[in-house]
Design an enzyme around this catalytic site. Structure first.
Site, short mmCIF file in Angstrom:
data_model
loop_
_atom_site.label_atom_id
_atom_site.label_comp_id
_atom_site.label_asym_id
_atom_site.label_seq_id
_atom_site.Cartn_x
_atom_site.Cartn_y
_atom_site.Cartn_z
CE LYS A 1 -4.47 0.84 0.41
NZ LYS A 1 -5.49 0.01 0.05
P1 NAD Z 1 -12.89 7.74 -2.67
O1 NAD Z 1 -11.85 8.72 -2.29
O2 NAD Z 1 -13.34 7.28 -4.18
O3 NAD Z 1 -13.94 8.04 -1.55
C1 NAD Z 1 -13.82 8.39 -0.16
C2 NAD Z 1 -15.38 8.86 0.28
O4 NAD Z 1 -15.05 8.87 1.79
C3 NAD Z 1 -15.58 10.02 -0.42
O5 NAD Z 1 -17.01 10.33 -0.52
C4 NAD Z 1 -15.21 11.15 0.92
O6 NAD Z 1 -16.08 12.56 0.85
C5 NAD Z 1 -15.74 10.19 1.92
N1 NAD Z 1 -14.93 10.71 3.40
C6 NAD Z 1 -13.55 11.17 3.56
N2 NAD Z 1 -13.30 11.47 4.56
C7 NAD Z 1 -14.60 11.32 5.22
C8 NAD Z 1 -14.91 11.79 6.63
N3 NAD Z 1 -14.31 12.18 7.48
N4 NAD Z 1 -16.24 11.48 6.83
C9 NAD Z 1 -17.15 10.79 5.69
N5 NAD Z 1 -16.75 10.68 4.90
C10 NAD Z 1 -15.71 10.79 4.50
O7 NAD Z 1 -12.27 6.33 -1.92
P2 NAD Z 1 -12.68 4.84 -2.09
O8 NAD Z 1 -11.62 4.44 -3.12
O9 NAD Z 1 -14.25 4.87 -2.44
O10 NAD Z 1 -12.43 4.20 -0.80
C11 NAD Z 1 -13.08 4.11 0.31
C12 NAD Z 1 -12.63 3.18 1.19
O11 NAD Z 1 -12.61 1.64 0.52
C13 NAD Z 1 -11.10 3.10 1.97
O12 NAD Z 1 -11.33 2.60 3.00
C14 NAD Z 1 -10.58 2.21 1.03
O13 NAD Z 1 -9.27 1.70 1.33
C15 NAD Z 1 -11.41 1.08 0.55
N6 NAD Z 1 -11.20 0.43 -0.64
C16 NAD Z 1 -11.24 0.82 -1.90
C17 NAD Z 1 -11.00 0.28 -2.97
C18 NAD Z 1 -11.13 0.77 -4.49
O14 NAD Z 1 -10.95 -0.22 -5.39
N7 NAD Z 1 -11.09 1.82 -4.51
C19 NAD Z 1 -10.75 -1.06 -2.70
C20 NAD Z 1 -10.97 -1.73 -1.60
C21 NAD Z 1 -11.09 -1.08 -0.33
#
Ligand code: NAD
Length: 424
Positions: free
Chosen positions: A109
């Site tokens: 990561k």
């Molecule tokens: P992203 O940047 O697309 O979205 C993140 C979201 O979280 C946004 O809507 C943002 O406004 C919100 N957010 C940020 N800070 C916040 C807060 N303090 N309170 C409430 N909401 C808040 O990110 P993503 O890719 O959707 O990732 C989200 C989670 O999923 C993370 O934990 C990431 O590690 C996990 N994840 C992502 C993927 C992927 O393929 N993108 C895969 C597995 C896990």
């Protein structure tokens, strides 16, 4: 997401989860020593020229936890709270994720400590490219393969690809496009990668619903985070099942819609306005009220440490599907277990992203293009198999699903170490 309670670090949580699983299964003590450390931790300070001409320094990380199963694999996060402890934790979870989904990847990561919304698009491009250059051959298509995570997307992956390939001899470029996944489809990305994590979450909810004889079509749910993961889960739960989305929280605040929120329209709204607050037909609610939403399913899809000793008692749900990595602390877990609230743990629930990243990697290596139908069918198979494996381990050890998922991962990895031995 305000909090006043003392919460241990994310990596401390990983360690507690790991110890619990390792104790219960009786993990080989030598292999335990290896897995309780990360293999490599790369920290880079790098300069970037801002639009007004001055130079700004940035700090970026890449942590490589373990690669016994295959190349290090895991996302890159651009967020002001990024630090080595968090990246260590996220890298470790990636190792377990590859193991439970039976794909030939280890765990890594990375990220940059930065608020990307404070920079112009041109600055963000230069920051991304210079970070990629600083990482150099610490990443590579057969060695360490980044992907999108919080605040990174397919466009950023395309910049990484272009920068990385530019550093290679010309004859090696065409065969190295699998250095990064989550690319735009036009530059070698896979169909279905964009929605893959959300799709995987929905597949796990389907399996849970079968086990519990639960009708998803009549269900209500609410989502924290409305980015890649949250918005896709929300849309697919509605499109494929007609389930009702009641509340959403993102970095701008939280909203509640008593008659349900249309996730497609909300996605368009967020694209336009940058956040969920103000979406027509909804009222603004505070964080505690949001967590207390009466619904069947809660899908945290933002950041770590959201369900804690303090916040878990606020929840009014039957099940939690962890779209985010690490949203629940060990204390939160204890509370949910005592209350009999079901939980699909992150390393299973959100593994759709890394699984389809693996499909993209394979397509690039083989110069193939798979149809969306093929990608979805292969993803479903992987998720259903992993789900069944973990259900079995949970039964065998009479333990919670997070511990069962960790045991499944550790057993897989333990076997490989036992076969290979330790050099010299
Ligand atoms: P992203 O940047 O697309 O979205 C993140 C979201 O979280 C946004 O809507 C943002 O406004 C919100 N957010 C940020 N800070 C916040 C807060 N303090 N309170 C409430 N909401 C808040 O990110 P993503 O890719 O959707 O990732 C989200 C989670 O999923 C993370 O934990 C990431 O590690 C996990 N994840 C992502 C993927 C992927 O393929 N993108 C895969 C597995 C896990």
């Amino acid at each position: 997401m305000k909090t006043t309670e003392q919460i241990s670090s994310v990596y401390a949580n990983v360690t507690r989860q790991f110890d619990k699983a390792a104790d219960l299964m009786g993990l080989d003590p030598n292999i335990r020593k290896i897995l309780s450390k990360t293999t490599n931790e790369i920290v880079v300070n790098f300069p970037v020229r801002m639009d007004d001409g001055h130079i700004k320094m940035f700090i970026g990380y890449r942590v490589q936890h373990n690669n016994i199963l295959g190349p290090y694999k895991g996302g890159l996060r651009f967020h002001p709270a990024v630090n080595i402890d968090e990246i260590r934790a996220l890298a470790t979870w990636m190792t377990w994720k590859g193991a439970i989904t039976n794909i030939p990847f280890g765990g890594g990561k990375g990220g940059i400590q930065i608020d990307p919304f404070k920079f112009s698009k041109a600055e963000l491009e230069r920051i991304t490219r210079r970070f990629t250059y600083a990482l150099g051959n610490n990443i590579g298509p057969e060695y360490d393969v980044p992907a999108p995570d919080v605040n990174t997307n397919s466009r950023i992956m395309a910049w990484i690809l272009d920068t990385y390939l530019s550093t290679l001899p010309p004859s090696e470029r065409a065969r190295s496009t699998h250095v990064v996944t989550g690319k735009p489809v036009e530059v070698g990305g896979s169909l279905g990668r964009d929605k893959a994590t959300g799709q995987g979450v929905v597949f796990t909810i389907e399996e849970w619903a079968k086990d519990r004889k639960f009708d998803i079509s009549k269900s209500t749910y609410f989502v924290q985070g409305f980015g890649n993961v949250g918005s896709w889960v929300a849309r697919l739960m509605k499109k494929d099942y007609g389930a009702t989305l009641l509340a959403v929280e993102d970095v701008t605040g939280a909203i509640y819609g008593k008659d349900g929120i249309d996730p497609e329209k909300l996605t368009a709204y967020v694209r336009d306005k940058g956040g969920v607050v103000g979406f027509p037909g909804t009222e603004a609610i505070d964080h505690e009220t949001f967590l207390g939403t009466q619904a069947d399913i809660f899908i945290p899809s933002a950041l770590e440490n959201q369900i804690t000793a303090r916040t878990a008692p606020l929840l009014n749900v039957r099940m939690i599907a962890e779209g985010a990595n690490g949203p629940t602390t060990p204390e939160g877990d204890e509370y949910l277990q005592a209350k009999g609230i079901d939980l699909i743990p992150d390393i299973l629930c959100n593994s759709g992203g890394v699984v389809v990243s693996y499909f993209e990697w394979l397509q690039n290596k083989r110069s193939e293009r798979w149809s969306l139908k093929e990608v979805d069918a292969k993803l479903r198979k992987k998720i259903v198999e992993a789900y069944a494996d973990i259900r079995e381990v949970a039964g065998e050890y009479d333990t919670d699903w997070r511990t069962a998922a960790n045991i499944k991962a550790l057993k897989t990895i333990e076997l490989v170490y036992q076969e290979r031995g330790i050099y010299p």
